[in-house]
Design a protein around this motif. Structure first.
Motif, PDB file in Angstrom:
ATOM      1  N   SER A 110      14.551  71.966  84.439  1.00  0.00           N
ATOM      2  CA  SER A 110      14.454  70.609  83.740  1.00  0.00           C
ATOM      3  C   SER A 110      13.589  69.724  84.549  1.00  0.00           C
ATOM      4  O   SER A 110      13.040  68.847  84.243  1.00  0.00           O
ATOM      5  CB  SER A 110      15.873  70.064  83.178  1.00  0.00           C
ATOM      6  N   ASP A 149      26.360  73.715  80.304  1.00  0.00           N
ATOM      7  CA  ASP A 149      24.712  73.833  80.851  1.00  0.00           C
ATOM      8  C   ASP A 149      23.962  72.528  81.236  1.00  0.00           C
ATOM      9  O   ASP A 149      23.203  71.944  80.196  1.00  0.00           O
ATOM     10  CB  ASP A 149      24.099  74.798  79.963  1.00  0.00           C
ATOM     11  N   CYS A 196      16.324  82.726  78.457  1.00  0.00           N
ATOM     12  CA  CYS A 196      17.521  82.785  79.464  1.00  0.00           C
ATOM     13  C   CYS A 196      18.651  82.760  79.020  1.00  0.00           C
ATOM     14  O   CYS A 196      19.679  83.800  79.434  1.00  0.00           O
ATOM     15  CB  CYS A 196      17.423  81.489  80.136  1.00  0.00           C
ATOM     16  N   ARG A 197      19.137  82.458  77.835  1.00  0.00           N
ATOM     17  CA  ARG A 197      20.518  82.824  77.050  1.00  0.00           C
ATOM     18  C   ARG A 197      20.441  84.343  76.828  1.00  0.00           C
ATOM     19  O   ARG A 197      21.526  84.676  77.077  1.00  0.00           O
ATOM     20  CB  ARG A 197      20.533  81.780  75.934  1.00  0.00           C
ATOM     21  N   PHE A 223      19.955  72.467  80.790  1.00  0.00           N
ATOM     22  CA  PHE A 223      19.295  72.607  79.417  1.00  0.00           C
ATOM     23  C   PHE A 223      19.771  71.196  78.882  1.00  0.00           C
ATOM     24  O   PHE A 223      18.833  70.637  78.240  1.00  0.00           O
ATOM     25  CB  PHE A 223      20.011  73.485  78.374  1.00  0.00           C
ATOM     26  N   LEU A 258      19.350  77.815  69.595  1.00  0.00           N
ATOM     27  CA  LEU A 258      18.008  77.587  70.414  1.00  0.00           C
ATOM     28  C   LEU A 258      16.940  78.306  69.559  1.00  0.00           C
ATOM     29  O   LEU A 258      15.972  77.599  69.619  1.00  0.00           O
ATOM     30  CB  LEU A 258      18.339  78.400  71.860  1.00  0.00           C
ATOM     31  N   GLU A 268       9.504  75.330  76.086  1.00  0.00           N
ATOM     32  CA  GLU A 268      10.879  75.155  76.645  1.00  0.00           C
ATOM     33  C   GLU A 268      11.905  75.593  75.837  1.00  0.00           C
ATOM     34  O   GLU A 268      12.807  76.398  76.455  1.00  0.00           O
ATOM     35  CB  GLU A 268      11.058  73.789  77.080  1.00  0.00           C
ATOM     36  N   HIS A 288      11.784  79.303  76.557  1.00  0.00           N
ATOM     37  CA  HIS A 288      12.323  79.447  77.975  1.00  0.00           C
ATOM     38  C   HIS A 288      13.951  79.848  77.747  1.00  0.00           C
ATOM     39  O   HIS A 288      14.378  80.729  78.420  1.00  0.00           O
ATOM     40  CB  HIS A 288      11.897  78.603  78.882  1.00  0.00           C
ATOM     41  N   TYR A 289      14.497  78.794  77.317  1.00  0.00           N
ATOM     42  CA  TYR A 289      15.792  78.542  77.465  1.00  0.00           C
ATOM     43  C   TYR A 289      16.344  79.739  76.402  1.00  0.00           C
ATOM     44  O   TYR A 289      17.463  80.274  76.850  1.00  0.00           O
ATOM     45  CB  TYR A 289      16.265  76.863  76.943  1.00  0.00           C
TER      46      TYR A 289
END
Length: 262
Positions: A3, A62, A166-167, A65, A116, A159, A162-163
Motif C-alpha cells: 500500500s 490485514d 496474494c490472498r 490491504f 476481492l 491493485e 494483486h491482493y
C-alpha cells in the motif's frame, strides 16, 4: 507494505475537483442519455462508503490491504462528487434519499478472496464503460471526468488483482469461491455489477436512475457490436492471470470450478 508503493504512485497521478472546469460545462451539448449515465455513475460510486465499511470489517487482520482501501475509498468518493458537481451545473441533481440508501454495508463474501474478486470485476467493468463513454459524449467536461475516473479504475483493478492473488497464495482453498464469482458475473449477456446485484431492488431506488440504468444505456447507445463479449473476455483473462488457469471461456471456467470443488 504494498500500500505504501500504491500511495506513492497515487501521489504522482492525483487530480482534484478544482482542476475540473465546471464553469465551462456546455448545457447545449448535453443529451438526456448523458444525464442518465452520469446519475448512474453517481449511484454506483456512492457505494464506496458501504464497501469500505465491509472491507475494514472483513479484513480486520490485514493492515496493508486496509491502508489501500483508505486510498481507494478517497478516490471513489472523488468520482462521486465529480459526477454530482457536473449534474449540478445542468440542474439535474440526484435524489438525496437514493444516495443515502447506498450507505448500508455489504454482507461479507462467501470468502475474503471472493470479496476481492468481486471488486476486480467491478473495477474492470467501470474502467471499460467510463473509457468508452468518454469517447462517445460530446460535452467536454463530462468527457474529462469520465477519462480521469476511467484511469483511476484501471489502477484500482490492478491493485485488487494483486491482493486477490496474494490472498489465494495464502488461502488456496478459496479458489473455488473466486471461480464461482467469475462465472456468476460473466455467464449472462448483460453487464452485472455488484451494486446492481446487491442493491438494485432497494425501495429507495424505485423510479430513480441507478448504475444498472447507466449500463443499459451504455449497451444500447454506446457499445459497439461484440463489446460486451470483449469486456467479459477481458475479465476472464484477468482472472486467468491471477489464478494461473485457462479461463478464456465460460465452459473452461465451469470445468476449473468443478475441479476446484473436487
Amino acid at each position: 507494505m504494498h500500500s505504501y508503493d500504491v500511495f506513492r504512485r497515487y501521489e504522482r497521478h492525483v487530480w482534484r475537483l478544482a482542476d475540473i472546469p465546471f464553469d465551462e460545462v456546455r448545457p447545449e451539448l448535453v443529451r438526456p442519455e448523458y444525464v442518465r449515465i452520469a446519475r448512474g455513475a453517481v449511484m454506483g460510486e456512492a457505494n464506496s462508503i458501504a464497501a469500505q465499511h465491509g472491507f475494514f470489517d472483513e479484513f480486520v487482520d490485514d493492515y496493508d490491504f486496509s491502508a489501500f482501501i483508505a486510498l481507494w475509498g478517497g478516490q471513489e468518493l472523488q468520482h462521486h462528487f465529480a459526477f454530482r458537481a457536473w449534474l449540478d451545473q445542468i440542474d439535474a441533481q440526484v435524489e438525496p434519499g437514493a444516495v443515502a440508501a447506498m450507505r448500508e454495508p455489504y454482507a461479507p463474501g462467501t470468502t475474503p478472496a471472493a470479496t476481492l474478486a468481486t471488486n476486480v470485476i467491478s473495477e474492470l467493468t467501470v474502467n471499460h464503460v467510463y473509457r468508452a463513454v468518454a469517447a462517445w459524449v460530446e460535452e467536454p467536461v463530462l468527457t474529462a471526468i469520465m477519462t480521469k475516473a476511467s484511469l483511476d479504475e484501471a489502477a484500482h483493478a490492478r491493485e485488487f488483482i494483486h491482493y486477490t492473488r496474494c490472498r489465494l497464495a495464502e488461502h488456496p482453498d478459496e479458489l473455488a469461491s473466486v471461480l464461482e464469482t467469475l462465472f456468476v458475473y460473466t455467464a449472462e449477456q448483460r453487464i452485472k455489477h455488484p451494486v446492481g446485484v446487491f442493491k438494485g431492488e432497494l425501495e429507495a431506488l424505485r423510479d430513480h436512475d441507478t448504475i444498472d440504468t447507466g449500463f443499459t444505456y451504455f449497451l444500447t447507445q454506446v457499445a459497439t457490436e461484440g463489446e460486451l463479449a470483449h469486456l467479459q473476455d477481458k475479465i476472464r483473462r484477468a482472472f486467468g492471470s491471477l489464478t494461473g488457469l485457462d479461463l478464456t471461456t465460460n465452459a473452461r471456467v465451469r470445468r476449473n470450478l468443478a475441479e476446484a470443488l473436487g
